[in-house]
Design an enzyme around this catalytic site. Structure first.
Site, PDB file in Angstrom:
ATOM      1  N   LEU A  40     -30.933 105.389  21.170  1.00 56.19           N
ATOM      2  CA  LEU A  40     -31.225 106.483  22.269  1.00 56.19           C
ATOM      3  C   LEU A  40     -32.813 106.522  22.543  1.00 56.19           C
ATOM      4  CD1 LEU A  40     -28.706 109.042  21.213  1.00 56.19           C
ATOM      5  CD2 LEU A  40     -28.623 107.219  22.945  1.00 56.19           C
ATOM      6  N   LYS A  53     -48.210 102.680  21.843  1.00 61.65           N
ATOM      7  CA  LYS A  53     -49.187 103.831  21.253  1.00 61.65           C
ATOM      8  C   LYS A  53     -49.162 103.538  19.821  1.00 61.65           C
ATOM      9  CE  LYS A  53     -49.427 105.168  25.495  1.00 61.65           C
ATOM     10  NZ  LYS A  53     -48.563 103.848  25.807  1.00 61.65           N
ATOM     11  N   HIS A 443     -66.079 126.299  19.079  1.00 66.24           N
ATOM     12  CA  HIS A 443     -67.203 125.341  18.737  1.00 66.24           C
ATOM     13  C   HIS A 443     -67.043 124.834  17.297  1.00 66.24           C
ATOM     14  CE1 HIS A 443     -71.117 123.732  18.718  1.00 66.24           C
ATOM     15  NE2 HIS A 443     -71.425 124.085  17.575  1.00 66.24           N
TER      16      HIS A 443
END
Length: 464
Positions: A40, A53, A443
């Site tokens: 699937l 990927k 940050h």
């Protein structure tokens, strides 16, 4: 034999189909899903997004170890490539995820049928053939989610050996000496990048005068320069007329230009809807000229009770677009409400650096006569990018000149695919560039560059 009855039969278990099936089951429907491949997940999971990927990640790590580790004070001796091991890892990732979809089907009590499904006339009838027998299904609603397949190019016929599509390029058993890629879109560039990092010479042939058609032109131009520095060769304005075997190589013929020789040829000229042998004629569904199934705003075809989503209907051929359509479609069937905001669907190219975009391009805004303001911020001025050693690229934000509403965001740089989600959220909720600029960002993070681009729209970026 009596037909098995369900509230909803989904044909196709790719991202659109299996997600729609799960959402429908959550909403209380008795759901069945038909898939002709044993695993699937569809093309995206098995032979598309996920395996590509996986190889992109592995090849990038190999490339970094070979070329960039020394800048971090890491010295590697005797580095070698284990291609078989890399391919095994890719398959393990795919297998894990396909089994995960199978587990989700069981969890949500979705009945899975193995075989090829065809519509069998009006009345919600479906026939499933697995090569041994036929099963009859009947449903109140049928959802077509059969995805797409690689487009063909006249004169270039895949032979299962040297000439192939992305499917073959994901499983080469050795690194090509020279890979010729036909097509400068995201598939060709991603797979071209994989094999270039592993040692192949890669030549990309593109019919147009630019790569990545559809993306912002400024981004595409910069992407080409960066990829050329990485070793990819580009020949633009090439009309490929054929590919033929000659000795132990393949010759790719180009109209009016010198032919290109290579030992592998990847045909990556796009994808077409997979609507063959679905029995559409039995319910009176006629395809668009380009092969798409026509639907209305609620994904309904012209046949009663039959709906379609994903790559078989018009729009970008993206897995997440199909997922959104699947959810919207079944939610409307059950609750009466379901909507997809196509302006907020982002796209990503997983090269290095990554490229991502959501909303309108500058070209589209100019063509529409929309007055806009632009803010640009380079990653070289971002502290986190410096620590990563990934300073190529920038972020561009486009906002309406009158309302300041964000109209488009375009990124080329590190983790662009992750950063674009914040931009997509902003577009989806109608945020202004000031809204994003006034949001405190952690940050040091790459997200600060997105905030700086928003500040730059008003000419008040801090770090440039």
């Amino acid at each position: 034999m009596a037909a098995a009855e369900h509230d909803l039969v989904v044909i196709g278990a790719g991202p659109g189909g299996y997600v729609a099936a799960i959402r429908a089951a959550q909403l209380g429907l008795k759901v069945a899903c038909v898939e002709e491949v044993s695993a699937l997940g569809g093309t995206c999971l098995r032979i598309g997004c996920i395996p590509s990927k996986a190889l992109l990640e592995s090849s990038e790590r190999f490339s970094e170890a070979k070329e960039k580790f020394e800048t971090h004070g890491i010295h590697v001796n005797g580095l070698t490539l284990d291609l078989a091991g890399m391919l095994r890892r890719k398959e393990q990732v795919v297998t894990t995820l396909t089994k995960g979809v199978e587990a989700l089907f069981k969890k949500n009590r979705i009945t899975r049928y193995f075989g090829h499904a065809r519509l069998d006339g009006p009345g919600g009838r479906v026939v499933v053939a697995d090569g041994k027998e036929e099963k009859q299904l009947k449903a109140r609603w049928i959802l077509l989610a059969t995805g797409s397949r690689s487009a063909e190019l006249a004169g270039v016929k895949p032979d299962g050996a040297g000439v192939g599509t992305s499917t073959e390029a994901l499983r080469y058993n050795q690194v090509p000496k020279h890979l010729v890629v036909i097509g400068g879109g995201y598939i060709g560039l991603e797979l071209g990048s994989v094999w270039r990092r592993l040692g192949a010479r890669v030549t990309v042939l593109e019919y147009l005068d630019r790569i990545l058609f559809g993306l912002d032109a400024e981004v595409a131009a910069d992407a080409r320069k960066i990829l050329e520095k990485q070793g990819l060769e580009f020949r633009l304005g090439c009309r490929v007329t054929g590919a033929r075997a000659e000795d132990d190589q393949y010759v790719v013929d180009i109209e009016g230009q010198e032919a290109v020789r290579g030992d592998r040829v990847l045909v990556a000229v796009g994808r077409i809807p997979n609507t063959h042998d679905l029995g559409l004629e039995s319910v009176g569904i006629e395809l668009h000229k380009k092969g798409f199934i026509p639907v209305n705003d609620h994904f309904a075809t012209g046949a009663e009770g039959i709906y379609a989503i994903g790559d078989v209907i018009t729009g970008p051929m993206l897995a997440h677009k199909a997922e959104e359509e699947g959810i919207a479609c079944v939610e409307r069937l059950v609750t009466g409400h379901g909507h997809v905001n196509y302006d907020a669907i982002a796209a990503v190219v997983y090269t290095h650096p990554e490229i991502a975009a959501v909303g309108r391009t500058e070209e589209q805004l100019k063509q529409a006569g929309t007055d806009y303001r632009k803010g640009v911020f380079p990653f070289r001025a971002n502290g986190r990018a410096r620590t990563l050693g990934q300073v190529e690229g920038w972020i561009k934000m486009l906002a309406d000149a009158k309302t300041d509403r964000i109209l488009g965001v375009h990124i080329i740089g590190p983790h662009a695919g992750d950063l674009i989600n914040e931009a997509a959220t902003a577009v989806a909720f109608g945020a202004s560039s000031e809204d994003l600029a006034r949001t405190c960002h952690v940050h040091p993070t790459l997200g600060e560059a997105l905030r700086e681009a928003a500040l730059a729209v008003a000419g008040r970026a801090i770090h440039i």
